[in-house]
Scaffold this active site. Structure first.
Site, PDB file in Angstrom:
ATOM      1  NE  ARG A 275      12.746  22.168   0.992  1.00  0.00           N
ATOM      2  CZ  ARG A 275      11.434  22.382   0.955  1.00  0.00           C
ATOM      3  NH1 ARG A 275      10.963  23.576   0.639  1.00  0.00           N
ATOM      4  NH2 ARG A 275      10.588  21.421   1.257  1.00  0.00           N
ATOM      5  CG  ASP A 299       8.126  30.803   2.248  1.00  0.00           C
ATOM      6  OD1 ASP A 299       7.733  31.351   3.313  1.00  0.00           O
ATOM      7  OD2 ASP A 299       7.735  29.680   1.894  1.00  0.00           O
ATOM      8  CD  GLU A 304      13.330  26.702   6.091  1.00  0.00           C
ATOM      9  OE1 GLU A 304      12.416  25.957   6.492  1.00  0.00           O
ATOM     10  OE2 GLU A 304      13.374  27.165   4.947  1.00  0.00           O
ATOM     11  CG  HIS A 323       9.271  26.662   4.879  1.00  0.00           C
ATOM     12  ND1 HIS A 323      10.344  25.820   4.835  1.00  0.00           N
ATOM     13  CD2 HIS A 323       8.414  26.205   3.927  1.00  0.00           C
ATOM     14  CE1 HIS A 323      10.136  24.891   3.913  1.00  0.00           C
ATOM     15  NE2 HIS A 323       8.969  25.112   3.347  1.00  0.00           N
TER      16      HIS A 323
HETATM   17  N1  LIG Z   1       7.897  27.121   0.467  1.00  0.00           N
HETATM   18  C1  LIG Z   1       7.060  26.123   0.572  1.00  0.00           C
HETATM   19  O1  LIG Z   1       6.333  26.010   1.542  1.00  0.00           O
HETATM   20  C2  LIG Z   1       6.972  25.141  -0.519  1.00  0.00           C
HETATM   21  C3  LIG Z   1       8.076  24.821  -1.234  1.00  0.00           C
HETATM   22  N2  LIG Z   1       8.013  23.920  -2.232  1.00  0.00           N
HETATM   23  C4  LIG Z   1       9.239  23.647  -2.963  1.00  0.00           C
HETATM   24  O2  LIG Z   1       9.087  24.142  -4.275  1.00  0.00           O
HETATM   25  C5  LIG Z   1       9.934  23.378  -5.136  1.00  0.00           C
HETATM   26  C6  LIG Z   1       9.145  22.963  -6.360  1.00  0.00           C
HETATM   27  O3  LIG Z   1       8.090  22.110  -5.977  1.00  0.00           O
HETATM   28  P1  LIG Z   1       7.200  21.404  -7.100  1.00  0.00           P
HETATM   29  O4  LIG Z   1       6.944  22.335  -8.198  1.00  0.00           O
HETATM   30  O5  LIG Z   1       6.055  20.801  -6.403  1.00  0.00           O
HETATM   31  O6  LIG Z   1       8.193  20.273  -7.573  1.00  0.00           O
HETATM   32  P2  LIG Z   1       8.258  19.601  -9.004  1.00  0.00           P
HETATM   33  O7  LIG Z   1       9.040  18.372  -8.839  1.00  0.00           O
HETATM   34  O8  LIG Z   1       6.905  19.516  -9.603  1.00  0.00           O
HETATM   35  O9  LIG Z   1       9.082  20.641  -9.879  1.00  0.00           O
HETATM   36  C7  LIG Z   1      10.450  20.835  -9.764  1.00  0.00           C
HETATM   37  C8  LIG Z   1      10.978  21.090 -11.153  1.00  0.00           C
HETATM   38  O10 LIG Z   1      12.350  21.443 -11.056  1.00  0.00           O
HETATM   39  C9  LIG Z   1      12.981  20.922 -12.205  1.00  0.00           C
HETATM   40  N3  LIG Z   1      14.416  20.829 -12.009  1.00  0.00           N
HETATM   41  C10 LIG Z   1      15.110  19.915 -11.311  1.00  0.00           C
HETATM   42  N4  LIG Z   1      16.421  20.189 -11.391  1.00  0.00           N
HETATM   43  C11 LIG Z   1      16.547  21.282 -12.154  1.00  0.00           C
HETATM   44  C12 LIG Z   1      17.657  22.050 -12.586  1.00  0.00           C
HETATM   45  N5  LIG Z   1      18.886  21.720 -12.234  1.00  0.00           N
HETATM   46  N6  LIG Z   1      17.416  23.141 -13.353  1.00  0.00           N
HETATM   47  C13 LIG Z   1      16.165  23.468 -13.708  1.00  0.00           C
HETATM   48  N7  LIG Z   1      15.069  22.781 -13.324  1.00  0.00           N
HETATM   49  C14 LIG Z   1      15.272  21.710 -12.560  1.00  0.00           C
HETATM   50  C15 LIG Z   1      12.320  19.578 -12.405  1.00  0.00           C
HETATM   51  O11 LIG Z   1      12.458  19.137 -13.731  1.00  0.00           O
HETATM   52  C16 LIG Z   1      10.884  19.882 -12.084  1.00  0.00           C
HETATM   53  O12 LIG Z   1      10.148  20.195 -13.249  1.00  0.00           O
HETATM   54  C17 LIG Z   1      10.486  22.245  -4.290  1.00  0.00           C
HETATM   55  O13 LIG Z   1      11.746  22.613  -3.794  1.00  0.00           O
HETATM   56  C18 LIG Z   1       9.529  22.195  -3.141  1.00  0.00           C
HETATM   57  O14 LIG Z   1      10.118  21.610  -2.027  1.00  0.00           O
HETATM   58  C19 LIG Z   1       6.848  23.300  -2.593  1.00  0.00           C
HETATM   59  C20 LIG Z   1       5.713  23.547  -1.895  1.00  0.00           C
HETATM   60  C21 LIG Z   1       5.679  24.470  -0.771  1.00  0.00           C
HETATM   61  O1  LIG Z   2       6.069  20.970   0.454  1.00  0.00           O
HETATM   62  C1  LIG Z   2       7.141  21.561   0.564  1.00  0.00           C
HETATM   63  O2  LIG Z   2       8.143  21.317  -0.108  1.00  0.00           O
HETATM   64  C2  LIG Z   2       7.267  22.611   1.548  1.00  0.00           C
HETATM   65  O3  LIG Z   2       8.279  23.269   1.583  1.00  0.00           O
HETATM   66  C3  LIG Z   2       6.204  22.802   2.538  1.00  0.00           C
HETATM   67  O4  LIG Z   2       6.805  22.624   3.768  1.00  0.00           O
HETATM   68  P1  LIG Z   2       5.935  22.461   5.089  1.00  0.00           P
HETATM   69  O5  LIG Z   2       5.137  21.229   4.927  1.00  0.00           O
HETATM   70  O6  LIG Z   2       5.071  23.683   5.173  1.00  0.00           O
HETATM   71  O7  LIG Z   2       6.926  22.376   6.199  1.00  0.00           O
END
Ligand SMILES: NC(=O)C1=CN([C@@H]2O[C@H](COP(=O)(O)OP(=O)(O)OC[C@H]3O[C@@H](n4cnc5c(N)ncnc54)[C@H](O)[C@@H]3O)[C@@H](O)[C@H]2O)C=CC1
Ligand SMILES: O=C(O)C(=O)COP(=O)(O)O
Length: 587
Positions: A275, A299, A304, A323
């Site tokens: 994010r 990304d 946004e 994104h």
């Molecule tokens: N760019 C995109 O399109 C996408 C972005 N994302 C983003 O990627 C990120 C991660 O997603 P996931 O792995 O699915 O989530 P997740 O919940 O599986 O992993 C997040 C991790 O961050 C850790 N965490 C929380 N606070 C923390 C801190 N202060 N310091 C260190 N670690 C900490 C948690 O313990 C957890 O293990 C999210 O922000 C999600 O929104 C996810 C999918 C697509």
């Molecule tokens: O799953 C997430 O956290 C994402 O950032 C993906 O976002 P989107 O569904 O592609 O707008």
């Protein structure tokens, strides 16, 4: 309509459960499916507003169960107008679901589905206050996001985007775009959840030394991938590359800032597929200009789409994508199905996976607690009706007597149902597991819980539940305990929730239909007298029981009735000379 658990008494309620790890935002144990039991819908098809592009497989699934309105690019006003006609809303990251949306729904919106992981665009506090469940699709885009992270990492290291733009502009600049190698370099993965661990696994395959910081990550998972768990300080100060995979929360907001950039290795390279708000973007610009950060690949952005002429986007050392982390054909189809199943399941009252604003109760626990859930609500409902109007309920104590060790008994669901029973009869607020604590707090009702550990077999989860209301007057004085609190106690008998004590009087009446409680001077023939008055009025009596203090003294008669007796009938009962007080209670 019936739920798979057949919790018919909960049909009018909406009940949500999920794991503690799903609360508040991020999840740790993503391999285990979380289960939620949710609402049962009313008659007719629900209406679902899909406010952002969703994979066709998900739309098709939704259409089988609901009226689906796909309206994209709605203004805030348009969304707020439409939402009052919708039972569920599905969004991705581009729609802000703020308090105004919940307010505008006027209670109709039951589920918000986030087709993806990050729910930072949904006002969870407002959702909870309005009793609206928020579900997400936490697994289907993990690989896509991790692959995009790796794509940005490698593209950044070899200047792919810049070189591509330059060659398209008719230039051939081989020496300008000399890159850096990844092999043997240290990559710090911040956030070792689903995406972070997949990135780590892939980076190991590229020959990188991978370290990670995540205070909540299990060490064995890191070890299994060959990744070292380190402190935040070690991660940022020793890394050649840093990749962000954290949720955006108050704790992670602007985690990379002037101060933290200053502690990084000079020439560090940063990837952000998490994010935008996790980085202070102004500080990143300064770090890029001063050479602390050699390159960044982004990304995601705080705003946004970013404003035109955004200095980071235009920066020579920044590789930017709009994104796209979750945007693969495969991930979008997967996410669409994942969220459609969650939302439809939620609306139909079935067991469904994933919820972000409710505590979890696993299905096997739910199954076992089923009759106790009903008992808890009915005891709350009975207790509050015994309060004299205007007394104001503020202190409620719930006691669970059980032979189980406190660790083996999850009472959150029961507590929520006691609150529901207590508050719904005296307000118009709709209460479920999502908002019960919030509503109780709002109304100044302090709920305390007590465990009474009994000897005996822990086969049944609970022996009895007692609900006490202190500091109130009762319209049925016999409901008061020795210490002057209204007290009702119930048990589950052969699967049926039953009222077993009112004040000091033992009774035995199954909690179905409604109940008449009468205090009388204990004497023969009372059951017959009351029974015949009710019979004359065609009121079906399902149960009768008498609890007395001592033979010939006072007794409380509890009568279960299927229908509400007329005022005249109740008056006739009250007119029986031996009856000292009576009360009619609706369950
Ligand atoms: N760019 C995109 O399109 C996408 C972005 N994302 C983003 O990627 C990120 C991660 O997603 P996931 O792995 O699915 O989530 P997740 O919940 O599986 O992993 C997040 C991790 O961050 C850790 N965490 C929380 N606070 C923390 C801190 N202060 N310091 C260190 N670690 C900490 C948690 O313990 C957890 O293990 C999210 O922000 C999600 O929104 C996810 C999918 C697509
Ligand atoms: O799953 C997430 O956290 C994402 O950032 C993906 O976002 P989107 O569904 O592609 O707008």
């Amino acid at each position: 309509m019936s739920t798979p658990l057949g919790l018919s008494s909960l049909f009018s309620s909406r009940l949500y459960t999920t794991t503690p790890s799903a609360f508040p935002i991020h999840r740790k144990e993503f391999n285990r499916r979380r289960i939620i039991l949710v609402t049962a819908g009313g008659g007719g098809k629900p209406t679902i507003l899909v406010a952002e592009k969703l994979g066709q497989a998900g739309i098709d699934l939704l259409k089988k169960h609901a009226n689906v309105d796909c309206s994209y690019d709605l203004s805030v006003e348009e969304l707020c107008t439409k939402i009052s006609l919708c039972d569920a809303l599905i969004v991705r990251s581009g729609t802000k679901v703020g308090r105004d949306v919940f307010e505008s729904s006027r209670g109709r919106l039951k589920v918000v589905g986030r087709a993806g992981v990050g729910i930072d665009n949904v006002d969870l506090a407002a959702a909870t206050e309005y009793g609206c469940l928020v579900v997400n699709a936490p697994t289907a885009n993990t690989v896509a996001a991790a692959e995009h992270g790796i794509a940005l990492l490698t593209a950044m290291a070899r200047n792919v985007a810049q070189a591509d733009a330059s060659i398209k502009a008719g230039k051939w600049m081989r020496s300008k775009y000399v890159g850096v190698s990844l092999v043997g370099k240290t990559l710090a993965v911040l956030g070792f959840g689903k995406v972070g661990s997949e990135v780590a696994r892939r980076a190991r395959g590229l020959g990188m030394h991978v370290i990670t910081h995540d205070p909540y990550a299990p060490a064995d998972r890191a070890r299994a991938i060959g990744v070292e768990l380190v402190s935040f300080e070690v991660a940022i100060s020793t890394a050649d590359f840093i990749s962000l995979h954290l949720p955006l929360t108050a704790a992670t907001s602007k985690m990379l800032n002037d101060e933290t950039f200053a502690r990084m290795k000079r020439g560090v390279r940063i990837v952000n597929v998490a994010r935008g708000g996790v980085i202070d973007e102004e500080a990143l610009l300064r770090a890029l200009d001063s050479g602390i950060v050699a390159q960044a690949a982004l990304d995601v952005f705080t705003v946004e789409p970013p404003v035109k002429d955004n200095k980071l986007v235009l920066h020579e050392s920044v590789t930017a994508t709009p994104h796209l982390g979750a945007s693969t054909m495969e991930a979008q189809e997967g996410v669409a199905v994942e969220i459609a199943e969650a939302v439809v399941g939620a609306l139909r009252g079935e067991l469904a996976a994933t919820a972000v604003n409710a505590p979890m109760v696993p299905p096997e626990v739910l199954r076992e607690l089923k009759p106790y859930v009903v008992l808890a609500e009915k005891l709350g409902r009975l207790a509050v009706q015994l309060v004299t109007g205007g007394s104001g309920v503020d202190a409620v104590k719930v006691t669970y007597a059980s032979s189980r060790s406190p660790d083996d008994l999850d009472t959150r669901l029961l507590r929520a149902m006691v609150i529901k029973g207590l508050i719904e009869p005296i307000s118009s607020v709709f209460i479920n597991l999502v908002n019960s604590d919030y509503v109780a707090k709002q109304r100044g009702v302090k709920i305390s819980e007590e465990r009474m550990v009994l000897d005996g077999s822990p086969e049944d989860p609970i022996e009895y539940i007692t609900v006490r209301i202190a500091n109130v007057e009762s319209r049925f004085a016999s409901a008061l305990s020795e210490s002057g609190e209204i007290k009702v106690e119930g048990r589950v008998k052969q699967g049926v929730p039953s009222l077993t004590k009112v004040g000091l009087f033992g009774v035995d009446v199954s909690l179905e239909g409604s109940v008449i409680l009468c205090r009388q001077v204990d004497q023969p023939g009372m059951i017959g007298k009351v029974g015949s008055i009710l019979g004359d009025e065609n009121v079906n009596v399902s149960f009768m029981s008498v609890g007395r203090i001592a033979p010939g003294k006072q007794a409380v008669m509890a009568i279960g009735v299927d229908e509400q007796p007329s005022k005249e009938t109740l008056k006739k009962i009250g007119d029986i000379s031996a009856i000292e007080e009576f009360v009619f209670l609706k369950l």
